[in-house]
Design an enzyme around this catalytic site. Structure first.
Site, PDB file in Angstrom:
ATOM      1  N   LYS A 101       0.804  -1.224   0.000  1.00 25.48           N
ATOM      2  CA  LYS A 101       0.000   0.000   0.000  1.00 25.48           C
ATOM      3  C   LYS A 101       0.838   1.275   0.000  1.00 25.48           C
ATOM      4  O   LYS A 101       0.421   2.302  -0.541  1.00 25.48           O
ATOM      5  CB  LYS A 101      -0.939   0.011   1.209  1.00 25.48           C
ATOM      6  CG  LYS A 101      -1.972  -1.103   1.234  1.00 25.48           C
ATOM      7  CD  LYS A 101      -3.015  -0.947   0.163  1.00 25.48           C
ATOM      8  CE  LYS A 101      -4.139  -1.955   0.320  1.00 25.48           C
ATOM      9  NZ  LYS A 101      -5.169  -1.821  -0.737  1.00 25.48           N
ATOM     10  N   GLU A 123     -10.233   5.699   3.257  1.00 22.06           N
ATOM     11  CA  GLU A 123     -10.893   4.589   3.917  1.00 22.06           C
ATOM     12  C   GLU A 123      -9.861   3.480   4.121  1.00 22.06           C
ATOM     13  O   GLU A 123      -8.803   3.486   3.504  1.00 22.06           O
ATOM     14  CB  GLU A 123     -12.036   4.058   3.048  1.00 22.06           C
ATOM     15  CG  GLU A 123     -11.621   3.099   1.945  1.00 22.06           C
ATOM     16  CD  GLU A 123     -10.660   3.657   0.909  1.00 22.06           C
ATOM     17  OE1 GLU A 123      -9.811   2.885   0.419  1.00 22.06           O
ATOM     18  OE2 GLU A 123     -10.753   4.859   0.577  1.00 22.06           O
ATOM     19  N   SER A 388       1.564  -9.631  -0.897  1.00 25.16           N
ATOM     20  CA  SER A 388       1.228  -8.212  -0.818  1.00 25.16           C
ATOM     21  C   SER A 388       1.390  -7.615   0.570  1.00 25.16           C
ATOM     22  O   SER A 388       1.504  -6.401   0.706  1.00 25.16           O
ATOM     23  CB  SER A 388      -0.212  -7.990  -1.295  1.00 25.16           C
ATOM     24  OG  SER A 388      -1.111  -8.806  -0.561  1.00 25.16           O
TER      25      SER A 388
END
Length: 416
Positions: A101, A123, A388
């Protein structure tokens, strides 16, 4: 004719200037203030992000702050357990904050700085996007508001604590199912009120234009690194590249650099408890075309056409739509979209932890679980799996619901 040549100019063709990937994407926002805000956002991104100064600063941040490039790791013991498939992990869990991210959050934070904004709004579901954005806000000296469903707050307490420690305001969302969709709704509403001094930073490759383009561009570093690292390690390209798909940020960043290569690409969706509506979040596998959160794509829908309730044991995957570029790549038959259920993902989590000493996030475990399915077929293969994120955030949930692993694996016929 080599079908992969059709993708040589893909990045020049998609998205179009107004944000379409074939029939998908676009900007379907009705709130005039949000339309104005996103138009400004698109103009800012298209102008600023192409400048040499922006690109050079982002590269420096990736190297000196994020710790990129992240390594590509050959799971030799795990590969040998099931046969002839050699599994390689792209270690995004070693990216600063523990997930992919930060790749787009630092880019969005840098863009906010260049646009003169004072706050980042977002969010989060699993919390990794929230942690990454709170990190970016701290780095750039910006305020940060993170909207999070109350269900996810309860599941992801470690990440909630990290966000607060980094200086972000975590704002609980109690509407609806109290998960990711409702958090996006609340964050959009806040952005419409504050866009003159803030920017909205979505956590995936979805949403109105320019988000799918922007997140893809920032996340493409995953696939660029993976491709060059695998070639350096082996002298050839992998047979398969596998990544999990919720909205689809890590996977689109993984896939795009391989589109013109003779490599099979697999996007792994969350099957959850099964194929019934409300039991999964596999929007390409079971959804239909619809509009939500300002973009058009495959969406899990109720009979009235509204977004359906969704479920996954991976909080970062329980979103009722896939990013529009994934919808296009599905229709073009370039990426195969498959689904893995909760228990298959947990099995993969326990196996990687026990055999390789790496605890993956439940989201990433979905991708690994599909690689293990391929390995069980017994044919010679090589596969890159994008890991990830790391599993620290999921430990309490996993132990409470599945134990420490021995009994769970034994019930599935695996004794280590």
């Amino acid at each position: 004719m080599n079908v992969y040549r059709d993708f040589d100019n893909y990045l020049k063709e998609y998205p179009t200037q107004d944000g379409y990937f074939g029939p998908y994407g676009g900007n379907y926002l009705e709130d005039p203030e949000l339309v104005k805000a996103f138009r400004e956002y698109a103009e800012g991104y298209n102008t600023i992000a192409q400048s040499a100064q922006f690109i050079a600063e982002l590269r420096r941040i990736r190297k000196e702050f994020q710790g990129r490039p992240t390594p590509l790791y050959h799971c030799q013991r795990l590969s040998n357990l099931f046969g002839k498939t050699q599994i390689y992990l792209k270690r995004e869990d070693l990216n600063h904050t523990g997930a992919h991210k930060l790749n787009h959050c630092m880019g969005e934070g840098l863009l906010a700085k260049y646009m003169g904004k004072k706050k980042l709004i977002a969010e989060t579901g699993a919390g990794q996007h929230g942690v990454a954005l709170a990190t970016a806000a701290a780095y750039f000296g910006l305020e940060c508001d993170i909207y999070m469903g109350e269900v996810d707050i309860a599941k992801q307490a470690p990440n909630v604590a990290r966000m607060k420690l980094l200086g972000a305001r975590v704002i609980p969302v109690s509407a609806g199912l109290k998960t990711l969709k409702e958090a996006v709704d609340a964050a959009f509403q806040a952005y419409s009120r504050e866009y003159k001094t803030a920017i909205y930073c979505i956590g995936t490759a979805a949403g109105p234009h320019p988000f799918p383009l922007m997140v893809r561009d920032f996340q493409q570093v995953i696939g660029d690194e993976s491709r060059s690292q695998f070639l350096e390690m082996t002298g050839h390209l992998p047979d398969k590249v596998i990544a999990c798909v919720g909205g689809g940020s890590n996977s689109i960043g993984t896939f795009v650099p391989f589109l013109a290569d003779p490599v099979e690409l697999y996007g792994v969706e969350p099957l959850g408890r099964g194929p019934a509506i409300g039991d999964n979040a596999a929007s390409i596998s079971f959804g239909k075309v619809g509009v939500m959160h300002g973009f058009n794509s495959y969406m899990l829908a109720s009979e009235d056409g509204s977004p359906a309730p969704v479920y996954s044991n991976a909080s970062g995957l329980d979103y009722p739509a896939a990013g529009p570029e994934h919808a296009l790549l599905h229709d073009m038959n370039r990426v195969h979209y498959v689904a893995v259920d909760d228990e298959e993902a947990i099995e993969a989590l326990f196996l990687l932890s026990r055999i390789e000493g790496i605890i993956p996030a439940i989201e990433s475990s979905h991708a690994l679980a599909y690689a293990l399915k391929v390995a069980r077929e017994g044919r010679p293969n090589s596969a890159i799996v994008t890991l990830s994120g790391r599993g620290d955030k999921d430990l309490d949930y996993v132990i409470e619901n599945y134990g420490s692993g021995d009994e769970f694996l034994a019930k599935r016929g695996i004794v280590l």
